[in-house]
Enzyme design. Sequence first.
Site, short mmCIF file in Angstrom:
data_model
loop_
_atom_site.label_atom_id
_atom_site.label_comp_id
_atom_site.label_asym_id
_atom_site.label_seq_id
_atom_site.Cartn_x
_atom_site.Cartn_y
_atom_site.Cartn_z
N TYR A 50 21.08 43.74 28.91
CA TYR A 50 22.25 43.24 29.64
C TYR A 50 21.91 42.94 31.11
O TYR A 50 21.32 43.76 31.81
CB TYR A 50 23.38 44.27 29.60
CG TYR A 50 24.54 43.88 30.48
CD1 TYR A 50 25.46 42.92 30.07
CD2 TYR A 50 24.70 44.44 31.75
CE1 TYR A 50 26.51 42.53 30.88
CE2 TYR A 50 25.75 44.06 32.58
CZ TYR A 50 26.64 43.10 32.14
OH TYR A 50 27.68 42.72 32.95
N ASN A 193 25.49 46.50 41.36
CA ASN A 193 26.21 47.18 40.29
C ASN A 193 26.23 48.68 40.58
O ASN A 193 25.42 49.44 40.06
CB ASN A 193 25.50 46.89 38.96
CG ASN A 193 26.41 47.03 37.76
OD1 ASN A 193 25.94 47.31 36.67
ND2 ASN A 193 27.69 46.86 37.94
N GLN A 281 64.10 85.00 61.58
CA GLN A 281 62.86 84.44 61.03
C GLN A 281 62.53 83.11 61.70
O GLN A 281 63.42 82.40 62.18
CB GLN A 281 63.03 84.18 59.52
CG GLN A 281 63.33 85.41 58.70
CD GLN A 281 63.41 85.07 57.23
OE1 GLN A 281 62.56 85.46 56.45
NE2 GLN A 281 64.44 84.34 56.83
N ASN A 317 23.91 49.68 36.10
CA ASN A 317 23.86 49.50 34.64
C ASN A 317 23.09 48.21 34.32
O ASN A 317 23.36 47.18 34.96
CB ASN A 317 25.28 49.41 34.08
CG ASN A 317 25.30 49.09 32.59
OD1 ASN A 317 24.76 49.85 31.80
ND2 ASN A 317 25.90 47.97 32.23
N GLU A 413 38.64 40.40 34.76
CA GLU A 413 37.38 39.79 34.30
C GLU A 413 37.40 39.58 32.79
O GLU A 413 36.65 40.19 32.04
CB GLU A 413 36.20 40.68 34.73
CG GLU A 413 34.85 39.99 34.74
CD GLU A 413 34.00 40.38 33.54
OE1 GLU A 413 33.58 39.46 32.80
OE2 GLU A 413 33.75 41.58 33.36
N ASN A 416 37.23 42.33 30.21
CA ASN A 416 36.05 43.18 30.11
C ASN A 416 36.23 44.45 30.93
O ASN A 416 36.02 45.57 30.46
CB ASN A 416 34.80 42.42 30.57
CG ASN A 416 33.54 43.28 30.49
OD1 ASN A 416 33.27 43.90 29.48
ND2 ASN A 416 32.77 43.32 31.58
#
Length: 518
Positions: A50, A193, A281, A317, A413, A416
Amino acid sequence: MLKLNPGAIDYRLWQQVAVDQSSVSWQPSEQLQASIDELNKRLRLGEAIYGVNTLFGSMADSAVADHEALQSQLIRDHALHVGKPLKIQHVRAALLLRVNSLAQGYSAIRPALLQRYIDLLNAKLIPQVFDLGSIGASGDLVPLATMAAAALGYDDQHLVNEHGETLDAKRGLQAHGLDPLILKPKEGIALINGTSFSTAIAGNVMLSARHLVNHQLQLHACVAEVMHFNASTLASEFQQLKPFPYQQSVAAWLASLLAGSPWVQSDNDRQLAFSHGSLLQDRYSLRCLPQFWSPILEQFNRSRDAVLIEANSVTDNPVIINSQIYHGGHFLAQHIAWAMDGMRQAFSQLSKHMEAQISLLVEPAYSRGLPASLATSGFSVAAKPLQLISNAITPQIQLLANSMTNLFPVHAEQLNQNINSLAFGSANMADQSVDWLAEQTAVFALITLRAMTIRQQQLASEPNGWQYFECLAKQVEVPLGQWAAQQNQVLRRLKAVLLSASQPVALDEQLLPVSHFA
């Protein structure tokens, strides 16, 4: 010279290289060449890999024969200039983190390319990169490609910054004797990437936030003194009944700051005050301070650790481990997105807490004897404009606290990248948020000092917090007595001090583990 050990960066080196602009070196490992050799062997065997001999994303069903041209075209296609230029420290951090990730030797990239990024850092020749163009899915594609195009010297449309001057990248590289570089197979996708830009911005946010947290806690301690806080609520035997570690640490730290203060009250003091019509308080912004801050510090530490793990990860990748090529998704910056979404929520809480304290100090009905808007004489409205600035900042920080991560587009995209982190946007929003928070903290400091000065005149004694302000005055380089007359100059300088590494106080390691930063 500082040395980068790939995969082992810490916040000290990060601060020195990205923010302080120190020079750095590294040593290539044999693993780099081993991954290149394995890639070339697979290509000779005709294996489909790829992004190396295929196109990208939803177009990855198409084979490509010219492996080198594919990588250069990938960079050119993605190197777009949209948005505003990022801060120099963010780009410096991204250069450092990209080397830190790729130099671990799983990405089939030559040492010469990584050395180019180191050369740019050391020459202070920093690519101009923009704040739009990444959804934090297949890496920070557009920002990383813009950085790579400038670093490689592709053409004169890409820019670099050198000592405040912007010039075209080719001319800048030539001036330093750096020739254009040609990419080999896989090197383009390795460069773009990954999560390095989202992580770079996130890490710089964490560095800034760490400094602000220190200062804000100190300022809240000062407010507690001014408001005659009943410190018995900080007692360890009481805090142990709700044993959240950071709650106990905040209580112990505040108790140490307030110990011996002539302005802090005891239970007996409160009984006497109650008999004269005062509240028994403290209001919640004081009494519940440890409980309020505990989850904020938990978020801080979760985000800090997530950013550092991401920074030391391999995020491109595919990757090559021994003789195996893995196609995966380490480029999804989900942890960074969640870390920055969480920090923006924390910043919103910190902002609102300052607002609550300011409202007590300026309103006579609640300030235990301070004048309205802390005005003491004449026609001055004193703290009123400062409070308005704080009022204006808080809603903007609150708006930025909305989650970015859950807005991801599922159609990205060609479907994807149908899940994506939006980490780059989340980190940029956090950067804006922490910047506004620093502005507000400077305002908070001026209001607190004015209140403390008036209380000092009323009581003719000095609080513990005065030493903190004297330390700030030295860093701001304006004497405390002149802060009111030089507010604009003080606000500008004070913001820089609040975001800097120079700290007037240091928190213990249990509260904020400074070993990760120091």
